[in-house]
Design a protein around this motif. Sequence first.
Motif, mmCIF file in Angstrom:
data_model
loop_
_atom_site.group_PDB
_atom_site.id
_atom_site.type_symbol
_atom_site.label_atom_id
_atom_site.label_comp_id
_atom_site.label_asym_id
_atom_site.label_seq_id
_atom_site.Cartn_x
_atom_site.Cartn_y
_atom_site.Cartn_z
ATOM 1 N N LYS A 180 -7.483 -19.414 43.975
ATOM 2 C CA LYS A 180 -8.255 -19.045 42.812
ATOM 3 C C LYS A 180 -9.773 -18.663 43.147
ATOM 4 O O LYS A 180 -10.161 -18.053 42.545
ATOM 5 C CB LYS A 180 -8.341 -20.369 42.033
ATOM 6 C CG LYS A 180 -7.002 -20.395 40.995
ATOM 7 C CD LYS A 180 -7.102 -21.625 40.122
ATOM 8 C CE LYS A 180 -7.347 -22.902 40.780
ATOM 9 N NZ LYS A 180 -7.411 -24.031 39.648
ATOM 10 N N THR A 181 -10.256 -19.479 44.146
ATOM 11 C CA THR A 181 -11.824 -19.211 44.496
ATOM 12 C C THR A 181 -11.844 -17.905 44.998
ATOM 13 O O THR A 181 -12.909 -17.139 44.801
ATOM 14 C CB THR A 181 -12.069 -20.324 45.436
ATOM 15 O OG1 THR A 181 -11.872 -21.775 45.286
ATOM 16 C CG2 THR A 181 -13.329 -20.082 45.970
ATOM 17 N N PHE A 226 -11.817 -15.306 42.107
ATOM 18 C CA PHE A 226 -13.039 -15.304 41.371
ATOM 19 C C PHE A 226 -14.036 -14.419 42.193
ATOM 20 O O PHE A 226 -15.054 -14.002 41.765
ATOM 21 C CB PHE A 226 -13.416 -16.754 40.869
ATOM 22 C CG PHE A 226 -12.806 -17.326 39.670
ATOM 23 C CD1 PHE A 226 -13.098 -16.481 38.515
ATOM 24 C CD2 PHE A 226 -11.669 -18.280 39.898
ATOM 25 C CE1 PHE A 226 -12.141 -17.006 37.338
ATOM 26 C CE2 PHE A 226 -11.010 -18.696 38.834
ATOM 27 C CZ PHE A 226 -11.234 -18.077 37.465
ATOM 28 N N VAL A 232 -4.803 -18.979 34.668
ATOM 29 C CA VAL A 232 -5.593 -19.828 35.111
ATOM 30 C C VAL A 232 -6.750 -20.126 34.053
ATOM 31 O O VAL A 232 -6.946 -21.255 33.578
ATOM 32 C CB VAL A 232 -6.430 -19.473 36.366
ATOM 33 C CG1 VAL A 232 -7.401 -20.779 36.731
ATOM 34 C CG2 VAL A 232 -5.275 -19.514 37.500
ATOM 35 N N VAL A 233 -7.264 -18.894 33.619
ATOM 36 C CA VAL A 233 -8.217 -19.265 32.467
ATOM 37 C C VAL A 233 -7.815 -19.620 31.057
ATOM 38 O O VAL A 233 -8.387 -20.487 30.541
ATOM 39 C CB VAL A 233 -8.997 -17.741 32.222
ATOM 40 C CG1 VAL A 233 -9.992 -17.768 31.057
ATOM 41 C CG2 VAL A 233 -9.646 -17.413 33.410
ATOM 42 N N VAL A 234 -6.548 -19.105 30.789
ATOM 43 C CA VAL A 234 -5.887 -19.562 29.727
ATOM 44 C C VAL A 234 -5.697 -21.149 29.744
ATOM 45 O O VAL A 234 -6.081 -22.061 28.716
ATOM 46 C CB VAL A 234 -4.429 -18.762 29.350
ATOM 47 C CG1 VAL A 234 -3.753 -19.504 28.186
ATOM 48 C CG2 VAL A 234 -4.837 -17.161 28.794
ATOM 49 N N ALA A 241 -8.640 -9.864 37.292
ATOM 50 C CA ALA A 241 -8.690 -10.582 35.948
ATOM 51 C C ALA A 241 -7.175 -10.833 35.600
ATOM 52 O O ALA A 241 -7.060 -11.949 34.882
ATOM 53 C CB ALA A 241 -9.790 -9.682 35.290
ATOM 54 N N TRP A 245 -7.469 -23.351 31.591
ATOM 55 C CA TRP A 245 -8.717 -24.068 31.219
ATOM 56 C C TRP A 245 -9.152 -24.175 29.746
ATOM 57 O O TRP A 245 -9.444 -25.205 29.725
ATOM 58 C CB TRP A 245 -9.756 -23.253 32.059
ATOM 59 C CG TRP A 245 -9.462 -23.535 33.461
ATOM 60 C CD1 TRP A 245 -8.907 -24.340 34.236
ATOM 61 C CD2 TRP A 245 -10.405 -22.684 34.661
ATOM 62 N NE1 TRP A 245 -8.939 -24.177 35.569
ATOM 63 C CE2 TRP A 245 -10.026 -23.291 35.766
ATOM 64 C CE3 TRP A 245 -11.271 -21.781 34.408
ATOM 65 C CZ2 TRP A 245 -10.407 -22.811 37.033
ATOM 66 C CZ3 TRP A 245 -11.788 -21.238 35.759
ATOM 67 C CH2 TRP A 245 -11.348 -21.885 36.833
ATOM 68 N N ILE A 246 -8.984 -23.101 29.066
ATOM 69 C CA ILE A 246 -9.166 -23.007 27.759
ATOM 70 C C ILE A 246 -8.258 -24.120 26.872
ATOM 71 O O ILE A 246 -8.830 -24.757 25.948
ATOM 72 C CB ILE A 246 -8.884 -21.676 27.064
ATOM 73 C CG1 ILE A 246 -10.071 -20.628 27.925
ATOM 74 C CG2 ILE A 246 -9.047 -21.557 25.524
ATOM 75 C CD1 ILE A 246 -9.764 -19.310 27.383
ATOM 76 N N ARG A 247 -6.879 -24.031 27.333
ATOM 77 C CA ARG A 247 -6.264 -24.977 26.583
ATOM 78 C C ARG A 247 -6.707 -26.430 26.680
ATOM 79 O O ARG A 247 -6.605 -27.303 25.835
ATOM 80 C CB ARG A 247 -4.741 -24.893 26.995
ATOM 81 C CG ARG A 247 -4.081 -23.756 26.374
ATOM 82 C CD ARG A 247 -2.796 -23.575 26.960
ATOM 83 N NE ARG A 247 -1.770 -22.413 26.368
ATOM 84 C CZ ARG A 247 -0.749 -22.135 26.567
ATOM 85 N NH1 ARG A 247 -0.087 -22.588 27.637
ATOM 86 N NH2 ARG A 247 -0.143 -20.865 26.178
ATOM 87 N N LEU A 301 -5.865 -13.425 37.300
ATOM 88 C CA LEU A 301 -6.571 -14.962 37.013
ATOM 89 C C LEU A 301 -6.235 -15.253 35.570
ATOM 90 O O LEU A 301 -6.755 -16.551 34.993
ATOM 91 C CB LEU A 301 -7.969 -14.861 37.499
ATOM 92 C CG LEU A 301 -8.378 -14.686 38.940
ATOM 93 C CD1 LEU A 301 -9.950 -14.516 39.282
ATOM 94 C CD2 LEU A 301 -7.877 -16.009 39.594
ATOM 95 N N LEU A 302 -5.765 -14.315 34.648
ATOM 96 C CA LEU A 302 -5.759 -14.779 33.310
ATOM 97 C C LEU A 302 -5.106 -16.195 33.024
ATOM 98 O O LEU A 302 -5.487 -16.749 32.213
ATOM 99 C CB LEU A 302 -5.046 -13.624 32.648
ATOM 100 C CG LEU A 302 -5.097 -13.738 31.018
ATOM 101 C CD1 LEU A 302 -6.406 -14.014 30.403
ATOM 102 C CD2 LEU A 302 -4.146 -12.409 30.385
#
Length: 278
Positions: free
Chosen positions: A44-45, A48, A263-265, A257, A267-269, A260-261
Amino acid sequence: MATVLASVHKNNGRGSREPQDRNKNKRKSPKESLASRFWFGFLKTVGFIVLLGAILLYWNSARLTSIILNSRPVEKLTADTTGMVRLEGTAEGEAAYTDEGRLRKRYALLQKEMFNWQCSRGGCSYKLNKDEKPSVWGTLKINGVSVQSDEFRFYADWLPLDNTTVPFEQVSKIYDEGSSRPLLIEKPKSTAYGYYAVSPGDRVTVIGQAQNGRLEPFNLPGEDERRVILIGSSVDRMVSYERKNQTLYLILGAVVALMLLPVVVGWIRKLFRRFART
């Protein structure tokens, strides 16, 4: 009767332990769980970092494109001329020498860049040494204006290295592995050099910072330590080159992107769940 009850009790005991044993086998050991979390976090790092790098490269290239397009075309420089300017005309001048006599012809401008032999999983080849400053020779003039810099950013082809530009005994030292950058070998599998050159009579375009009647180098966007003058055959070619790079950066950024989508989703949840609890 007692024997039957004991047997049933024994079987029930076995039956009650079997699901627990299966669950224990399915569970990962603490070491495996820690290792998987570490590598997932590491990937992940890296993702990004690559995404951020692609965005910065795109932004810097876009800024440079803006500088090229907004540079003011001038024929001459005066003491009152300031800002980014563009000179277009026929190259004049002649280099005092051509890299210690290695090259046959003389040039109005000659820039030599170092390449080092490097190996990776994709194979071995010569890579540009970005830490080594290029060597520049010549007295290039455009419309009577002297064009001087410790480094130039070229939007032109590499100097071809063949029997017309290099003495015959050195032709065998030319290295070109199917690419458009012919190199002159200094030491096999160690050091090589590539050249950019401008010959007298070539039609060129140069872009730099006008100051006190001179054309000065300027800082490349995102690279404060590199001060250059841009040089190429035309503005269209410069812009086309930068926009091709921007397209590559956009494609790279979009691919990363998408990876990583999830992972971002996630985090948002988690963020929404926290707000819902409060």
